[in-house]
Design a protein around this motif. Structure first.
Motif, mmCIF file in Angstrom:
data_model
loop_
_atom_site.group_PDB
_atom_site.id
_atom_site.type_symbol
_atom_site.label_atom_id
_atom_site.label_comp_id
_atom_site.label_asym_id
_atom_site.label_seq_id
_atom_site.Cartn_x
_atom_site.Cartn_y
_atom_site.Cartn_z
ATOM 1 N N ASP A 178 41.182 41.123 40.124
ATOM 2 C CA ASP A 178 42.099 40.477 41.069
ATOM 3 C C ASP A 178 41.410 39.287 41.743
ATOM 4 O OD1 ASP A 178 44.276 39.846 42.543
ATOM 5 O OD2 ASP A 178 44.203 41.595 43.868
ATOM 6 N N ARG A 179 41.054 38.311 40.918
ATOM 7 C CA ARG A 179 40.289 37.160 41.423
ATOM 8 C C ARG A 179 41.081 36.343 42.443
ATOM 9 N NH1 ARG A 179 40.844 36.256 35.796
ATOM 10 N NH2 ARG A 179 42.475 34.753 35.218
ATOM 11 N N GLU A 180 42.408 36.341 42.341
ATOM 12 C CA GLU A 180 43.193 35.617 43.326
ATOM 13 C C GLU A 180 43.012 36.220 44.723
ATOM 14 O OE1 GLU A 180 45.229 35.341 39.331
ATOM 15 O OE2 GLU A 180 44.399 36.933 40.582
ATOM 16 N N GLU A 181 42.963 37.535 44.783
ATOM 17 C CA GLU A 181 42.748 38.193 46.065
ATOM 18 C C GLU A 181 41.360 37.892 46.614
ATOM 19 O OE1 GLU A 181 41.552 41.149 48.955
ATOM 20 O OE2 GLU A 181 40.753 41.005 46.913
ATOM 21 N N GLY A 182 40.369 37.749 45.721
ATOM 22 C CA GLY A 182 39.023 37.383 46.169
ATOM 23 C C GLY A 182 38.984 35.991 46.781
ATOM 24 N N HIS A 183 39.695 35.040 46.154
ATOM 25 C CA HIS A 183 39.736 33.686 46.717
ATOM 26 C C HIS A 183 40.459 33.687 48.063
ATOM 27 C CE1 HIS A 183 40.295 29.346 47.042
ATOM 28 N NE2 HIS A 183 41.590 29.581 47.256
ATOM 29 N N TRP A 204 38.847 32.495 51.590
ATOM 30 C CA TRP A 204 39.465 31.397 52.344
ATOM 31 C C TRP A 204 39.792 31.831 53.769
ATOM 32 C CZ3 TRP A 204 40.225 26.295 51.644
ATOM 33 C CH2 TRP A 204 41.123 25.644 52.498
ATOM 34 N N ASN A 205 40.370 32.995 53.913
ATOM 35 C CA ASN A 205 40.735 33.471 55.252
ATOM 36 C C ASN A 205 39.514 33.794 56.103
ATOM 37 O OD1 ASN A 205 43.465 33.270 54.655
ATOM 38 N ND2 ASN A 205 43.593 35.381 53.892
ATOM 39 N N ASP A 206 38.427 34.212 55.466
ATOM 40 C CA ASP A 206 37.228 34.571 56.221
ATOM 41 C C ASP A 206 36.503 33.363 56.776
ATOM 42 O OD1 ASP A 206 37.645 37.241 55.892
ATOM 43 O OD2 ASP A 206 36.221 37.502 54.246
ATOM 44 N N TYR A 207 36.486 32.237 56.016
ATOM 45 C CA TYR A 207 35.606 31.136 56.407
ATOM 46 C C TYR A 207 36.277 29.762 56.454
ATOM 47 C CZ TYR A 207 31.794 34.426 55.620
ATOM 48 O OH TYR A 207 30.956 35.509 55.687
#
Length: 429
Positions: free
Chosen positions: A48-53, A57-60
């Motif tokens: 689930d690479r989309e969820e990783g991106h 993004w939301n973290d930093y």
């Protein structure tokens, strides 16, 4: 007669059949049947690479990130604008980091994910599979990200951030050196060892010194702001600093007449050869100033204290480099020496980029101090000096003799001792 011939033919056929059966039995006995190994197919893991991106993004990087800029600085080793500048340049300049769609139209890994994986591996010295759970990258993908990232950093930023000092750089270094009590000083030089854990067995004797472990040597020149101006990486760890100096290109520009000419005054005497501060192992050349092993008298002791204090610049640079990028502090895990060299070179380039980005936060001196006060203005770079001198044996030998001049070294050291005493002796009493 015909019956005899037919009987003989039958016997021959029977004998051939028997021989073939015997051979088959013997072959099967010596070559037992081994069933083919089962085909082990690679197990596909849906990461689930989309969820990783999205999480990254939301973290930093979102407008309201989860983590603060200070936490970003600690985990990425640099400020966010600088990291985004590097990601943009890498994405545009290295095809591997451009996000593409696969055959089903699904987007692949983003440049942010790949660059973050590379930075995390460099910053923390992780193994390649340590970023899988957070960034959703497989081990082989993380490994490729690191190698492509360091190559991209070298190709895109190496010419600017691992350059030889320009005349403007030299003038600034001379001003800082004069302000610190050492006119003509443009930095300090020393060596650092990087342990090579996976050194090939055939090379271990060459890369091991004494009873230690295999290592590779880095020779560097650093200034007071921790910028690394010269980096020579690759000599085996069995060599000491003098052996590394014999192989180093640190004086190539001077010997080939490409280096700008400088002039400065120490204790009323004019000199034309800039120098580095070193420890006691380096030779007594006009381009090196060492500390005094057994200083006698107050002047010599004061000079020794200031020289050793300024000489720590390169050791501080090594410490900061290893603290920022643990990959060059931990033992190198690669087998290929070329890949190790690229990682070291890219780490130094990123280190210099961080130094430039944060230089305004660590102003060691006010530039106005260089134009006022005692002894200012005696160090200059000759901008009219032409560096297009023909490179021939006669010119190179003359310059080499100037670099290796021991009498000039002794004279310069005596003048520096007197200069340090005149400048700082009153406060030492």
């Amino acid at each position: 007669m015909s019956n005899w011939s037919s009987d003989q033919e039958v016997d021959d056929i029977v004998e051939e059949e028997v021989d073939s059966i015997v051979e088959m039995i013997q072959y099967n006995y010596t070559h037992p049947y081994v069933p083919p190994a089962p085909i082990i197919r690679r197990v596909h893991i849906e990461r689930d690479r989309e969820e990783g991106h999205t999480r990254l993004w939301n973290d930093y990087f979102s407008d309201n990130p989860t983590y603060t800029n200070a936490m970003f600085r600690r985990r990425f080793r640099m400020n966010k604008p600088l990291f985004l500048r590097i990601v943009t340049a890498i994405e545009n300049g290295v095809p591997y980091f451009r996000q593409r769609r696969d055959a089903t139209g699904r987007l692949g890994l983003s440049a942010l994910q790949k660059c973050t994986a590379a930075i995390r591996l460099m910053a923390y010295g992780y193994t390649a599979d340590a970023v899988d759970e957070y960034l959703r990258l497989a081990e082989t993908t993380s490994h490729k990200c690191l190698l492509h990232f360091v190559e991209g950093v070298i190709n895109l930023f190496g010419d600017e951030y691992l350059r030889r000092p320009t005349p403007e750089d030299l003038q600034r270094l001379l001003n800082i050196g004069e302000h610190r009590g050492f006119p003509g000083m443009i930095g300090s030089i020393d060596c650092m060892h990087w342990e090579w854990k996976n050194c090939p067995t055939a090379w271990k004797g060459q890369y091991t010194r004494g009873s230690g472990k295999p290592s590779i040597v880095l020779e560097a020149v650093a200034s007071q702001d921790l910028w690394i101006w010269h980096a020579f990486f690759g000599p085996p760890g069995s060599l000491n600093d003098i052996n590394v100096l014999d192989r180093s290109p640190v004086f190539d520009d001077i010997l080939e007449g490409r280096a700008p000419r400088v002039r400065y005054v120490v204790n009323g005497r004019q000199y034309k050869m800039a120098y580095y501060l070193t420890d006691g192992i380096y030779p007594k050349w006009a381009t090196f100033i060492q500390s005094i092993t057994l200083p006698r008298g107050r002047k010599a002791k004061l000079f020794d204290q200031w020289q050793e204090g300024c000489r720590k610049d390169v050791e501080r640079a090594f410490g900061v480099l290893q603290a920022r990028f643990a990959i060059v502090k931990n033992p190198a895990l690669f087998w290929d020496k070329g890949k190790i060299g690229k990682i070291m070179r890219a780490s130094i380039i990123l280190h210099n980029m961080i130094v430039e980005d944060e230089r305004h936060d660590y102003n060691f001196y006010d530039p106005a101090e260089f134009h006022h006060g005692e002894g200012s203005g005696s160090s200059h770079v000759d901008l009219s000096y032409s560096t297009d001198i023909p490179t021939n044996l006669h010119n190179m030998m003359g310059i080499r003799n100037d670099v290796h001049d021991t009498q000039m070294h002794d004279l310069l050291q005596k003048d520096l001792i007197e200069h340090i005493w005149q400048k700082f002796g009153a406060t030492a009493q």
